[in-house]
Structure formats: structure tokens, C-alpha cells
Design a protein around this motif. Structure first.
Motif, PDB file in Angstrom:
ATOM      1  N   LEU A   1       0.931  -1.498   0.307  1.00 41.45           N
ATOM      2  CA  LEU A   1       0.164   0.136   0.312  1.00 41.45           C
ATOM      3  C   LEU A   1       0.931   1.493   0.092  1.00 41.45           C
ATOM      4  O   LEU A   1       0.565   2.038  -0.995  1.00 41.45           O
ATOM      5  CB  LEU A   1      -0.820   0.026   1.360  1.00 41.45           C
ATOM      6  CG  LEU A   1      -2.353  -0.864   1.164  1.00 41.45           C
ATOM      7  CD1 LEU A   1      -3.020  -1.048   2.433  1.00 41.45           C
ATOM      8  CD2 LEU A   1      -3.154  -0.487   0.089  1.00 41.45           C
ATOM      9  N   ALA A   2       1.617   1.549   0.891  1.00 45.73           N
ATOM     10  CA  ALA A   2       2.479   2.425   0.542  1.00 45.73           C
ATOM     11  C   ALA A   2       3.117   2.598  -0.302  1.00 45.73           C
ATOM     12  O   ALA A   2       3.654   3.707  -0.482  1.00 45.73           O
ATOM     13  CB  ALA A   2       4.122   2.338   2.683  1.00 45.73           C
TER      14      ALA A   2
ATOM     15  N   PHE B   1       1.154   4.634  -3.704  1.00 43.70           N
ATOM     16  CA  PHE B   1       0.838   5.229  -2.796  1.00 43.70           C
ATOM     17  C   PHE B   1       2.024   6.220  -3.149  1.00 43.70           C
ATOM     18  O   PHE B   1       1.704   7.200  -3.837  1.00 43.70           O
ATOM     19  CB  PHE B   1       0.356   5.753  -1.500  1.00 43.70           C
ATOM     20  CG  PHE B   1       0.908   7.204  -0.705  1.00 43.70           C
ATOM     21  CD1 PHE B   1      -0.778   7.825  -1.284  1.00 43.70           C
ATOM     22  CD2 PHE B   1       0.907   8.107  -0.435  1.00 43.70           C
ATOM     23  CE1 PHE B   1      -0.850   9.011  -0.121  1.00 43.70           C
ATOM     24  CE2 PHE B   1       1.376   9.402   0.142  1.00 43.70           C
ATOM     25  CZ  PHE B   1      -0.011   9.937   0.056  1.00 43.70           C
TER      26      PHE B   1
ATOM     27  N   ARG C   1      -3.003  14.594  -4.655  1.00 43.46           N
ATOM     28  CA  ARG C   1      -3.980  13.913  -3.948  1.00 43.46           C
ATOM     29  C   ARG C   1      -4.478  12.566  -3.975  1.00 43.46           C
ATOM     30  O   ARG C   1      -4.538  11.782  -3.910  1.00 43.46           O
ATOM     31  CB  ARG C   1      -4.961  14.738  -3.242  1.00 43.46           C
ATOM     32  CG  ARG C   1      -4.464  16.518  -2.075  1.00 43.46           C
ATOM     33  CD  ARG C   1      -5.202  16.881  -1.320  1.00 43.46           C
ATOM     34  NE  ARG C   1      -6.507  17.212  -1.952  1.00 43.46           N
ATOM     35  CZ  ARG C   1      -7.383  18.169  -1.989  1.00 43.46           C
ATOM     36  NH1 ARG C   1      -7.822  17.791  -0.131  1.00 43.46           N
ATOM     37  NH2 ARG C   1      -7.881  18.305  -2.104  1.00 43.46           N
TER      38      ARG C   1
ATOM     39  N   PRO D   1      -2.086   9.633  -5.771  1.00 41.67           N
ATOM     40  CA  PRO D   1      -1.470   8.798  -4.625  1.00 41.67           C
ATOM     41  C   PRO D   1      -2.519   8.062  -3.910  1.00 41.67           C
ATOM     42  O   PRO D   1      -2.853   6.610  -3.816  1.00 41.67           O
ATOM     43  CB  PRO D   1      -1.523   9.269  -3.563  1.00 41.67           C
ATOM     44  CG  PRO D   1      -0.596  11.073  -4.405  1.00 41.67           C
ATOM     45  CD  PRO D   1      -1.914  10.912  -5.694  1.00 41.67           C
ATOM     46  N   LEU D   2      -3.700   8.968  -4.126  1.00 39.57           N
ATOM     47  CA  LEU D   2      -5.401   7.984  -3.830  1.00 39.57           C
ATOM     48  C   LEU D   2      -5.355   6.816  -4.138  1.00 39.57           C
ATOM     49  O   LEU D   2      -6.522   5.278  -4.244  1.00 39.57           O
ATOM     50  CB  LEU D   2      -6.337   8.398  -2.756  1.00 39.57           C
ATOM     51  CG  LEU D   2      -5.853   9.714  -1.514  1.00 39.57           C
ATOM     52  CD1 LEU D   2      -6.548  10.587  -1.745  1.00 39.57           C
ATOM     53  CD2 LEU D   2      -5.741   8.003  -0.616  1.00 39.57           C
TER      54      LEU D   2
ATOM     55  N   THR E   1      -3.120   3.647  -4.284  1.00 41.09           N
ATOM     56  CA  THR E   1      -3.580   2.717  -3.183  1.00 41.09           C
ATOM     57  C   THR E   1      -5.084   2.548  -3.232  1.00 41.09           C
ATOM     58  O   THR E   1      -5.296   1.492  -2.504  1.00 41.09           O
ATOM     59  CB  THR E   1      -3.199   4.269  -1.711  1.00 41.09           C
ATOM     60  OG1 THR E   1      -2.483   4.801  -1.824  1.00 41.09           O
ATOM     61  CG2 THR E   1      -3.599   3.168   0.005  1.00 41.09           C
TER      62      THR E   1
ATOM     63  N   GLY F   1      -1.212   0.555  -9.182  1.00 35.80           N
ATOM     64  CA  GLY F   1      -1.722   0.347  -7.785  1.00 35.80           C
ATOM     65  C   GLY F   1      -1.738  -1.283  -7.979  1.00 35.80           C
ATOM     66  O   GLY F   1      -1.845  -2.044  -7.265  1.00 35.80           O
TER      67      GLY F   1
END
Length: 140
Positions: A15-16, A19, A39, A42-43, A46, A108
Motif C-alpha cells: 500500500l505504501a 501511494f 492528492r 496516490p489515492l 492506493t 496500484g
């Protein structure tokens, strides 16, 4: 898995990483004052990673069920991407941003499946394409 907590450290790492690999694309869009920006990307990375990790955990060894989760993620990302495409003043805008959202979800997904090299390549080529090919855009 950390006993007693139900915590899988490898999932947290993935997950990191998702991101972090979403950040360069978000930075590029934000740097150009385009929305969505820093914003959102990365969301997206993730979130895609998280849903696929959940699918792997919920349906271990069940490729078909995991495939359904994958399809649902793609459909959701398509919906989000479609929301940034606008038509006005005789032109369509936001296609590059929509595709960037789509590819960031693939980042992701790659990380969820431990394809780290693919996530890095997708992130870097997306930023490079948005930056380096910008001068060659066709403007009527």
C-alpha cells in the motif's frame, strides 16, 4: 502476519509503495495546475492496490473471484476517469488526465500483485509522457 493483530506487513508495504508511485503523476498534474492533482493520484493507486489485496485475502487461490474484483476496480476507475473529461468550446479536455487516472490504478494493481518493476515503469512513463510530449500536442 503479525500474530494477534491480523496485520500483514507485506500488505502495508505494498500500500505504501502504491501511494509513493502515485505521487509523481499527481505532482505532474498539480504542478500544471490541473485537477485532479496531488492528492487524487496516490489515492487512486492506493485504492486500487487495497481492493486487489482485499480480493486476494478474501478469495485465496480463487482466480475467478479475484478476477471479478479486478473487473470491479477497472469499472470504478473508468467511472472516475470519465468524470474528468469535459466537452466545451468545441473541444474535449481531460483525456490525458483520465488516462493518467486509469494508468495510476494499474500502478496500484501491479503493486498489489508484487509486480514492483511494472508499477515503477508505469509511474515513470506516465510522468515522462505528460511532461515530454506536452510540446507536441495538437492545438487547432
Amino acid at each position: 502476519m503479525v500474530e494477534g493483530l491480523g496485520l500483514d506487513v507485506s500488505m502495508l508495504v505494498r500500500l505504501a509503495v502504491a501511494f509513493v508511485l502515485g505521487l509523481p503523476v499527481g505532482w505532474e498534474r498539480d504542478h500544471r495546475a490541473l485537477s485532479p492533482g496531488l492528492r487524487t493520484f496516490p489515492l487512486v493507486a492506493t485504492g486500487a492496490c487495497a481492493f486487489l489485496l482485499i480480493g486476494q485475502h478474501a478469495f485465496p487461490g480463487e482466480a475467478r473471484a479475484q478476477g471479478y474484483v479486478f473487473q470491479a476496480v477497472l469499472s470504478g476507475i473508468g467511472f472516475i476517469g470519465g468524470g474528468v473529461i469535459v466537452k466545451g468550446k468545441g473541444e474535449i479536455q481531460g483525456i490525458a488526465t483520465a488516462v493518467s487516472i486509469w494508468i495510476t490504478a494499474a500502478v496500484g494493481a501491479a503493486i498489489a500483485y508484487r509486480l514492483y518493476w511494472l508499477g515503477v515503469v508505469l509511474s515513470l512513463t506516465t510522468v515522462a509522457t505528460l511532461q515530454l510530449l506536452r510540446p507536441f500536442r495538437h492545438h487547432p
